[in-house]
Design a protein around this motif. Structure first.
Motif, mmCIF file in Angstrom:
data_model
loop_
_atom_site.group_PDB
_atom_site.id
_atom_site.type_symbol
_atom_site.label_atom_id
_atom_site.label_comp_id
_atom_site.label_asym_id
_atom_site.label_seq_id
_atom_site.Cartn_x
_atom_site.Cartn_y
_atom_site.Cartn_z
ATOM 1 N N GLU A 69 -142.058 14.341 48.680
ATOM 2 C CA GLU A 69 -141.798 14.056 47.250
ATOM 3 C C GLU A 69 -140.380 14.477 46.868
ATOM 4 O OE1 GLU A 69 -141.768 12.111 44.841
ATOM 5 O OE2 GLU A 69 -143.875 12.060 45.424
ATOM 6 N N HIS A 70 -139.838 13.790 45.873
ATOM 7 C CA HIS A 70 -138.516 14.164 45.361
ATOM 8 C C HIS A 70 -138.560 15.607 44.863
ATOM 9 C CE1 HIS A 70 -136.875 10.072 45.428
ATOM 10 N NE2 HIS A 70 -138.022 9.649 44.935
ATOM 11 N N ALA A 71 -137.755 16.449 45.452
ATOM 12 C CA ALA A 71 -137.729 17.861 45.074
ATOM 13 C C ALA A 71 -137.214 18.009 43.640
ATOM 14 C CB ALA A 71 -136.820 18.638 46.030
ATOM 15 N N SER A 79 -141.514 4.673 55.446
ATOM 16 C CA SER A 79 -141.861 3.557 54.552
ATOM 17 C C SER A 79 -141.253 3.783 53.170
ATOM 18 C CB SER A 79 -143.378 3.428 54.422
ATOM 19 O OG SER A 79 -143.919 4.570 53.766
ATOM 20 N N ASP A 80 -141.000 5.048 52.804
ATOM 21 C CA ASP A 80 -140.515 5.400 51.463
ATOM 22 C C ASP A 80 -141.475 4.852 50.411
ATOM 23 O OD1 ASP A 80 -138.878 6.433 49.494
ATOM 24 O OD2 ASP A 80 -137.074 5.367 50.120
ATOM 25 N N ALA A 81 -142.756 4.790 50.770
ATOM 26 C CA ALA A 81 -143.759 4.210 49.867
ATOM 27 C C ALA A 81 -143.874 5.045 48.597
ATOM 28 C CB ALA A 81 -145.111 4.145 50.569
ATOM 29 N N GLY A 107 -142.424 9.251 58.285
ATOM 30 C CA GLY A 107 -141.804 10.506 57.858
ATOM 31 C C GLY A 107 -141.286 10.514 56.437
ATOM 32 N N HIS A 108 -141.625 9.506 55.637
ATOM 33 C CA HIS A 108 -141.053 9.443 54.276
ATOM 34 C C HIS A 108 -142.040 8.749 53.336
ATOM 35 C CE1 HIS A 108 -137.087 8.690 51.821
ATOM 36 N NE2 HIS A 108 -138.118 8.920 51.021
ATOM 37 N N VAL A 109 -142.852 9.550 52.661
ATOM 38 C CA VAL A 109 -143.873 8.991 51.776
ATOM 39 C C VAL A 109 -143.903 9.777 50.465
ATOM 40 C CG1 VAL A 109 -146.342 8.480 51.517
ATOM 41 C CG2 VAL A 109 -145.264 8.237 53.764
ATOM 42 N N LEU A 138 -140.438 17.521 51.488
ATOM 43 C CA LEU A 138 -139.771 17.089 50.258
ATOM 44 C C LEU A 138 -138.609 16.184 50.620
ATOM 45 C CD1 LEU A 138 -139.455 20.521 48.380
ATOM 46 C CD2 LEU A 138 -140.928 18.623 47.682
ATOM 47 N N GLU A 139 -138.237 15.332 49.702
ATOM 48 C CA GLU A 139 -136.962 14.629 49.812
ATOM 49 C C GLU A 139 -136.017 15.394 48.891
ATOM 50 O OE1 GLU A 139 -136.924 10.498 48.620
ATOM 51 O OE2 GLU A 139 -134.894 10.199 49.405
ATOM 52 N N VAL A 140 -135.110 16.125 49.514
ATOM 53 C CA VAL A 140 -134.231 17.023 48.764
ATOM 54 C C VAL A 140 -132.913 16.306 48.476
ATOM 55 C CG1 VAL A 140 -133.009 19.240 48.828
ATOM 56 C CG2 VAL A 140 -135.273 19.027 49.900
ATOM 57 N N LEU A 197 -133.153 15.022 53.665
ATOM 58 C CA LEU A 197 -132.003 15.285 52.795
ATOM 59 C C LEU A 197 -131.373 13.948 52.412
ATOM 60 C CD1 LEU A 197 -130.327 17.703 51.650
ATOM 61 C CD2 LEU A 197 -128.816 17.423 53.621
ATOM 62 N N SER A 198 -131.271 13.694 51.113
ATOM 63 C CA SER A 198 -130.771 12.395 50.652
ATOM 64 C C SER A 198 -129.693 12.556 49.598
ATOM 65 C CB SER A 198 -131.914 11.575 50.025
ATOM 66 O OG SER A 198 -132.909 11.271 50.967
ATOM 67 N N VAL A 199 -128.901 11.519 49.464
ATOM 68 C CA VAL A 199 -127.915 11.463 48.373
ATOM 69 C C VAL A 199 -128.295 10.306 47.460
ATOM 70 C CG1 VAL A 199 -125.502 10.985 47.785
ATOM 71 C CG2 VAL A 199 -126.029 12.459 49.745
ATOM 72 N N HIS A 200 -128.599 10.618 46.196
ATOM 73 C CA HIS A 200 -128.853 9.584 45.188
ATOM 74 C C HIS A 200 -127.846 9.646 44.044
ATOM 75 C CE1 HIS A 200 -133.034 10.446 46.777
ATOM 76 N NE2 HIS A 200 -133.067 9.136 46.850
ATOM 77 N N PHE A 201 -127.164 10.804 43.918
ATOM 78 C CA PHE A 201 -126.286 11.006 42.754
ATOM 79 C C PHE A 201 -124.825 11.116 43.184
ATOM 80 C CE2 PHE A 201 -130.394 12.955 41.710
ATOM 81 C CZ PHE A 201 -130.725 12.216 40.585
ATOM 82 N N GLY A 254 -131.814 11.004 54.908
ATOM 83 C CA GLY A 254 -132.548 9.902 54.268
ATOM 84 C C GLY A 254 -131.688 8.667 54.046
ATOM 85 N N HIS A 255 -132.342 7.521 54.220
ATOM 86 C CA HIS A 255 -131.748 6.195 53.930
ATOM 87 C C HIS A 255 -130.213 6.203 53.892
ATOM 88 C CE1 HIS A 255 -131.894 8.008 49.936
ATOM 89 N NE2 HIS A 255 -133.189 7.789 49.811
ATOM 90 N N MET A 256 -129.588 6.300 55.086
ATOM 91 C CA MET A 256 -128.142 6.565 55.146
ATOM 92 C C MET A 256 -127.246 5.444 54.638
ATOM 93 S SD MET A 256 -126.635 6.445 59.051
ATOM 94 C CE MET A 256 -125.002 5.790 58.716
HETATM 95 ZN ZN LIG Z 1 -134.634 8.424 48.328
#
Ligand SMILES: [Zn+2]
Ligand SMILES: [Zn+2]
Length: 269
Positions: free
Chosen positions: A39-41, A246-248, A5-7, A87-89, A115-119, A174-176
């Motif tokens: 994909e990263h939105a 996989s977050d490939a 579910g994550h490519v 998308l990975e939002v 839905l992810s937090v990177h920032f 995403g990746h909690m």
């Molecule tokens: Zn991510």
């Protein structure tokens, strides 16, 4: 049969140029039954990407091409594999309205998103927490310690789960435990059980699912899944759907770490 579910894709400005065909054909070879391209939105228009290369998200102008290219491939390969367009939002605190506006514009074409937090914020700007050990160090300095950064990450993640991002809000988190990417460089004192329990509770309450992400296994300073097995076991017992990711960012990473995660996989498609 693997469900991933994550490519990522060649539309990712910081990924590889591996073609979608390479991803799909490798997925079929690895007995995938389903692959979700996430994909990263594009980042909110008024947000400045703090990464020096400014390549954290896709360009907004690429969105139509991204969707139509995947729609065509979905059709071409429908006999061999299910392709989800997603998308990975990014959830960025304070940008809820812009994120919602973007999702309202494109959400109808998407079938599986994250839905992810990177920032994370500092008093003066935002920092991409997983970009480099140096960027993580900047957060430690701004917030007065390693544990404080993790606490802020988990607070923001909880806020992302609770945020009103409209009807197209992604329902997989995403990746909690991404804040642990550099855990061998910056060890924590606390275990954050209270924070992660609250996150699981909130996910459960909303019938959201969890990205069971193997990327951390490939990161030299992490060497663990996101989240780690202790949290996966809890989530599994609570009946939270767990979807392997996989977050490939290159086709050869498809299926990576699956053997360590397949025991928790839920059938959600
Ligand atoms: Zn991510
Ligand atoms: Zn990426």
């Amino acid at each position: 049969m693997i469900i991933d579910g994550h490519v990522h894709t060649p539309f990712c400005p910081h990924g590889t140029r591996d073609t979608l065909k390479q991803y799909i054909e490798n997925a079929i070879l690895q007995t995938y039954s389903s692959i979700s391209f996430t994909e990263h939105a594009p980042l909110p228009p008024s947000f400045t990407d703090p990464v020096p290369t400014k390549d954290s998200g896709m360009k907004l102008q690429m969105m139509d091409d991204y969707i139509s290219t995947l729609q065509q491939l979905k059709k071409n390969y429908e006999k061999d594999i299910t392709i989800h367009i997603g998308l990975e939002v990014d959830y960025i605190e304070g940008y809820d309205e812009e994120i919602k506006k973007f999702l309202n514009a494109y959400g109808a074409s998407l079938t599986d998103s994250i839905l992810s937090v990177h920032f994370l914020p500092t008093p003066s700007d935002f920092v991409c927490l997983d970009f480099s050990p140096d960027s993580f160090r900047k957060l430690i300095d701004a917030h007065g310690g390693v544990d404080a950064v993790h606490r802020l990450y988990y607070q923001t993640l909880l806020r992302s789960i609770e945020a009103d991002l409209g009807r197209y809000k992604p329902t997989r988190i995403g990746h909690m435990s991404l804040s642990h990417k550099f855990q061998n460089l910056f060890p924590t004192e606390e275990s954050f059980t209270e924070e992660t329990d609250a996150i699981l509770e909130s996910i459960k309450k909303r019938n959201y699912s969890l990205d069971m992400n193997s990327a951390g296994l490939r990161k030299p300073y992490c060497q663990s899944t996101y989240p780690p097995p202790s949290i996966l076991e809890k989530a599994f017992r609570q009946g939270i759907p767990l979807v392997y990711g996989s977050d490939a960012h290159k086709s050869e990473d498809l299926g990576a770490g699956y053997s360590q995660l397949k025991q928790y996989v839920s059938n959600v498609y």
